[in-house]
Scaffold this motif. Structure first.
Motif, mmCIF file in Angstrom:
data_model
loop_
_atom_site.group_PDB
_atom_site.id
_atom_site.type_symbol
_atom_site.label_atom_id
_atom_site.label_comp_id
_atom_site.label_asym_id
_atom_site.label_seq_id
_atom_site.Cartn_x
_atom_site.Cartn_y
_atom_site.Cartn_z
ATOM 1 N N LEU A 1 0.892 -1.260 0.017
ATOM 2 C CA LEU A 1 -0.021 0.011 0.057
ATOM 3 C C LEU A 1 0.943 1.234 -0.021
ATOM 4 N N GLU A 2 0.225 2.251 -0.777
ATOM 5 C CA GLU A 2 1.127 3.436 -0.908
ATOM 6 C C GLU A 2 0.318 4.710 -0.768
ATOM 7 N N TRP A 3 0.322 5.498 0.215
ATOM 8 C CA TRP A 3 -0.238 6.722 0.356
ATOM 9 C C TRP A 3 0.030 7.758 -0.943
ATOM 10 N N MET A 4 -1.022 8.302 -1.360
ATOM 11 C CA MET A 4 -0.922 9.228 -2.727
ATOM 12 C C MET A 4 -1.054 10.637 -2.183
ATOM 13 N N PRO B 1 -11.931 18.187 2.793
ATOM 14 C CA PRO B 1 -13.109 18.451 2.373
ATOM 15 C C PRO B 1 -13.492 19.971 3.001
ATOM 16 N N ARG B 2 -13.324 20.288 4.122
ATOM 17 C CA ARG B 2 -13.646 21.621 4.867
ATOM 18 C C ARG B 2 -13.252 22.589 3.848
ATOM 19 N N ASP B 3 -12.008 22.700 3.440
ATOM 20 C CA ASP B 3 -11.695 23.817 2.604
ATOM 21 C C ASP B 3 -11.054 23.262 1.298
ATOM 22 N N SER B 4 -11.078 22.164 0.933
ATOM 23 C CA SER B 4 -10.602 21.528 -0.521
ATOM 24 C C SER B 4 -9.064 21.672 -0.420
ATOM 25 N N ASP B 5 -8.319 21.744 0.709
ATOM 26 C CA ASP B 5 -6.901 21.656 0.474
ATOM 27 C C ASP B 5 -6.386 20.125 0.352
ATOM 28 N N VAL B 6 -5.294 20.136 -0.368
ATOM 29 C CA VAL B 6 -4.920 18.689 -0.619
ATOM 30 C C VAL B 6 -3.557 18.874 -0.537
ATOM 31 N N ARG B 7 -3.092 17.653 0.158
ATOM 32 C CA ARG B 7 -1.557 17.220 0.207
ATOM 33 C C ARG B 7 -1.219 16.093 -0.426
ATOM 34 N N TYR B 8 -0.176 16.223 -1.193
ATOM 35 C CA TYR B 8 0.355 15.156 -2.005
ATOM 36 C C TYR B 8 1.565 14.332 -1.380
ATOM 37 N N ASN B 9 1.751 13.047 -1.581
ATOM 38 C CA ASN B 9 3.027 12.421 -1.367
ATOM 39 C C ASN B 9 3.945 12.825 -2.417
ATOM 40 N N PRO B 10 5.305 13.329 -1.965
ATOM 41 C CA PRO B 10 6.078 13.682 -3.161
ATOM 42 C C PRO B 10 6.087 12.791 -4.233
ATOM 43 N N SER B 11 5.938 11.571 -3.954
ATOM 44 C CA SER B 11 6.305 10.606 -4.920
ATOM 45 C C SER B 11 5.224 10.730 -6.030
ATOM 46 N N PHE B 12 4.064 11.398 -5.732
ATOM 47 C CA PHE B 12 3.015 11.325 -6.616
ATOM 48 C C PHE B 12 2.595 12.688 -7.018
ATOM 49 N N GLY C 1 -5.517 6.553 12.019
ATOM 50 C CA GLY C 1 -5.277 5.696 10.779
ATOM 51 C C GLY C 1 -6.586 5.774 9.856
ATOM 52 N N MET C 2 -6.717 4.951 8.959
ATOM 53 C CA MET C 2 -7.683 5.059 7.900
ATOM 54 C C MET C 2 -8.856 4.155 8.187
ATOM 55 N N ASP C 3 -9.787 4.729 8.867
ATOM 56 C CA ASP C 3 -10.845 3.658 9.352
ATOM 57 C C ASP C 3 -11.923 3.145 8.412
ATOM 58 N N VAL C 4 -12.259 3.917 7.601
ATOM 59 C CA VAL C 4 -13.173 3.229 6.656
ATOM 60 C C VAL C 4 -12.615 3.258 5.102
ATOM 61 N N ASP D 1 2.449 9.667 12.160
ATOM 62 C CA ASP D 1 3.029 10.962 12.817
ATOM 63 C C ASP D 1 3.427 12.111 11.925
ATOM 64 N N ASN D 2 3.806 11.990 10.713
ATOM 65 C CA ASN D 2 4.195 12.717 9.690
ATOM 66 C C ASN D 2 3.642 12.185 8.403
ATOM 67 N N TYR D 3 2.875 12.850 7.878
ATOM 68 C CA TYR D 3 1.840 12.121 6.949
ATOM 69 C C TYR D 3 1.828 10.865 7.019
ATOM 70 N N TRP D 4 1.648 9.849 5.947
ATOM 71 C CA TRP D 4 1.218 8.476 6.300
ATOM 72 C C TRP D 4 2.404 7.428 5.532
ATOM 73 N N THR D 5 2.770 6.645 6.081
ATOM 74 C CA THR D 5 3.966 5.565 5.680
ATOM 75 C C THR D 5 3.330 4.190 5.980
ATOM 76 N N PHE D 6 3.227 3.071 4.754
ATOM 77 C CA PHE D 6 3.039 1.900 5.180
ATOM 78 C C PHE D 6 4.165 1.152 5.117
ATOM 79 N N GLY D 7 4.128 0.051 6.163
ATOM 80 C CA GLY D 7 5.299 -1.007 6.122
ATOM 81 C C GLY D 7 5.069 -1.779 4.649
ATOM 82 N N GLN D 8 5.967 -2.690 4.276
ATOM 83 C CA GLN D 8 5.745 -3.585 3.165
ATOM 84 C C GLN D 8 4.862 -4.701 3.379
ATOM 85 N N GLY D 9 4.417 -5.091 4.490
ATOM 86 C CA GLY D 9 3.427 -5.970 4.626
ATOM 87 C C GLY D 9 4.163 -7.332 5.170
#
Lengths: 116, 106
Positions: free
Chosen positions: A45-48, A53-64, A102-105, B92-100
């Protein structure tokens, strides 16, 4: 019940554009941030990025950053992930998820296949 | 960037076994650590947040511990439904997953 429903799978050619969606229900939409997560075939899994939604602000993973665009339409409780020019390497499952601790839903995922 | 390293990559176990998965952060993250379970073809499911707090509806055989840079997920008395891949994630600082870590039948 908090639900995230994502748009259906897409098969596209390299260079084409695509927008996938994530519609939320069951809560006050502006109270939860939404994340997009990529999972390439057989990989982790990779966070993108996330949208607030409150202010439409967007933050990107630098990789994306620069590779995708994340947006939101609060009038219809929907977040979007879009590409202007798809590559074969964009082939993956894409998930949206609400953020709290965390990401709950999670949404059910949208499979994107890019192939000539 | 905070890197998350899980070990082992795969664990083979029998039903009834106790399984422990470790997750290390490249820098301190306090207790901003979550664990997820993912089964093939399904979305991940949040099991634990704040390193040790069980998400509602998650069986009590799952537990988490740790603080700072070292964390563990323990499954007591492994059940058939627990064979899956498990991911840690720092927030803690953005989000990072382990490799599983894949938990498979021995």
């Amino acid at each position: 019940e908090v639900l995230l429903v994502q748009s259906g799978a897409g098969v596209k050619k390299p260079g084409e554009s695509l927008r996938i969606s994530c519609e939320a229900s069951g809560y006050t939409y502006t109270k939860k941030w939404i994340a997009w997560v990529r999972q390439m075939p057989g990989k982790g899994l990779e966070w993108m990025g996330i949208v607030i939604p409150r202010d439409s602000d967007v933050r990107y993973n630098p990789s994306f950053q620069g590779q995708v665009t994340i947006s939101v339409d609060t009038s219809i409780n929907t977040a979007y992930l879009q590409w202007s020019s798809l590559k074969a390497s964009d082939t993956a499952m894409y998930y949206c998820a609400t953020l709290s601790d965390g990401m709950d839903v999670w949404g059910q995922g949208t499979m994107v296949i890019v192939s000539s | 960037d905070i890197q998350m390293t899980q070990s082992p990559s795969t664990v083979s176990a029998f039903i009834g076994d106790r399984v422990t998965i470790t997750c290390r952060a490249s820098q301190t993250i306090s207790n901003w650590l979550a664990w997820y379970q993912q089964k093939p073809g399904k979305a991940p499911k949040l099991l634990i947040y704040k390193a040790s707090v069980l998400q509602g509806g998650v069986p009590s055989r799952f537990s988490g511990s740790g603080f700072g840079t070292e964390f563990t997920l323990t499954i007591d008395s492994l059940q058939a439904d627990d064979f899956a891949t498990y991911y840690c994630q720092q927030y803690d600082n953005y989000w990072t997953f382990g490799q599983g870590t894949k938990v498979e039948v021995k």
